[in-house]
Motif scaffolding. Structure first.
Motif, PDB file in Angstrom:
ATOM      1  N   PHE A 193       1.006  -1.360  -0.100  1.00  0.00           N
ATOM      2  CA  PHE A 193       0.128  -0.110   0.037  1.00  0.00           C
ATOM      3  C   PHE A 193       0.780   1.083  -0.053  1.00  0.00           C
ATOM      4  O   PHE A 193       0.592   2.114  -0.668  1.00  0.00           O
ATOM      5  N   ILE A 194       2.088   1.375   0.908  1.00  0.00           N
ATOM      6  CA  ILE A 194       2.752   2.460   0.678  1.00  0.00           C
ATOM      7  C   ILE A 194       3.390   2.643  -0.406  1.00  0.00           C
ATOM      8  O   ILE A 194       3.588   3.870  -0.728  1.00  0.00           O
ATOM      9  N   LEU A 195       3.821   1.490  -1.095  1.00  0.00           N
ATOM     10  CA  LEU A 195       4.661   1.573  -2.733  1.00  0.00           C
ATOM     11  C   LEU A 195       3.580   2.177  -3.386  1.00  0.00           C
ATOM     12  O   LEU A 195       3.964   2.925  -4.309  1.00  0.00           O
ATOM     13  N   LEU A 196       2.466   1.589  -3.551  1.00  0.00           N
ATOM     14  CA  LEU A 196       1.634   2.101  -4.493  1.00  0.00           C
ATOM     15  C   LEU A 196       1.118   3.473  -4.332  1.00  0.00           C
ATOM     16  O   LEU A 196       1.129   4.383  -5.185  1.00  0.00           O
ATOM     17  N   VAL A 197       0.948   4.035  -2.901  1.00  0.00           N
ATOM     18  CA  VAL A 197       0.726   5.496  -2.856  1.00  0.00           C
ATOM     19  C   VAL A 197       1.828   6.226  -3.164  1.00  0.00           C
ATOM     20  O   VAL A 197       1.726   7.460  -3.806  1.00  0.00           O
ATOM     21  N   GLY A 198       2.922   5.792  -2.848  1.00  0.00           N
ATOM     22  CA  GLY A 198       4.260   6.694  -3.281  1.00  0.00           C
ATOM     23  C   GLY A 198       4.236   6.688  -4.751  1.00  0.00           C
ATOM     24  O   GLY A 198       4.828   7.638  -5.360  1.00  0.00           O
ATOM     25  N   LEU A 199       4.172   5.605  -5.487  1.00  0.00           N
ATOM     26  CA  LEU A 199       4.026   5.480  -7.057  1.00  0.00           C
ATOM     27  C   LEU A 199       2.990   6.583  -7.649  1.00  0.00           C
ATOM     28  O   LEU A 199       3.405   7.193  -8.447  1.00  0.00           O
TER      29      LEU A 199
END
Length: 86
Positions: free
Chosen positions: A70-76
Motif C-alpha cells: 500500500f505504501i509503495l502504491l501510494v508513493g508511486l
C-alpha cells in the motif's frame, strides 16, 4: 467505502482479541487497544504469543507485506502525479 471496510475490520479484530484474550489470561484492554490501532499485525502477534505460531506468523507477514505494498502504491501514485506520464 474503503475506509468503512478498514474500520469494520479493525472493530471485528478488536472484539475477537478482547474476548479471546480472557481465555488465555491476557489483558483484554491492552489487546483491544492494540487490535483497534494496529489491526492485523496485532492479531498476528497475539496469535504468536498464545502459542498459535504458524497462523500467527502467516498473518503477521501477510499484513506487513500488504502495508508495504500500500505504501509503495501510494508513493508511486504521488510520483506519477507530480512528474506526469511524459
Amino acid at each position: 467505502m474503503e475506509l468503512t471496510f478498514g474500520l469494520v475490520l479493525n472493530i471485528i479484530l478488536t472484539i475477537y482479541l478482547v474476548i479471546d484474550s480472557k481465555k488465555y489470561g491476557k489483558s483484554p484492554v491492552l489487546w483491544g487497544i492494540l487490535g483497534f490501532i494496529f489491526g492485523a499485525v496485532a492479531l498476528g502477534i497475539y496469535l504468536i504469543k498464545t502459542d498459535r505460531k504458524v497462523i500467527g506468523w502467516i498473518v503477521t507477514i501477510l499484513s506487513i507485506i500488504g502495508y508495504l505494498a500500500f505504501i509503495l502504491l501510494v508513493g508511486l501514485a504521488i510520483l506519477v502525479a507530480m512528474v506526469g506520464f511524459s
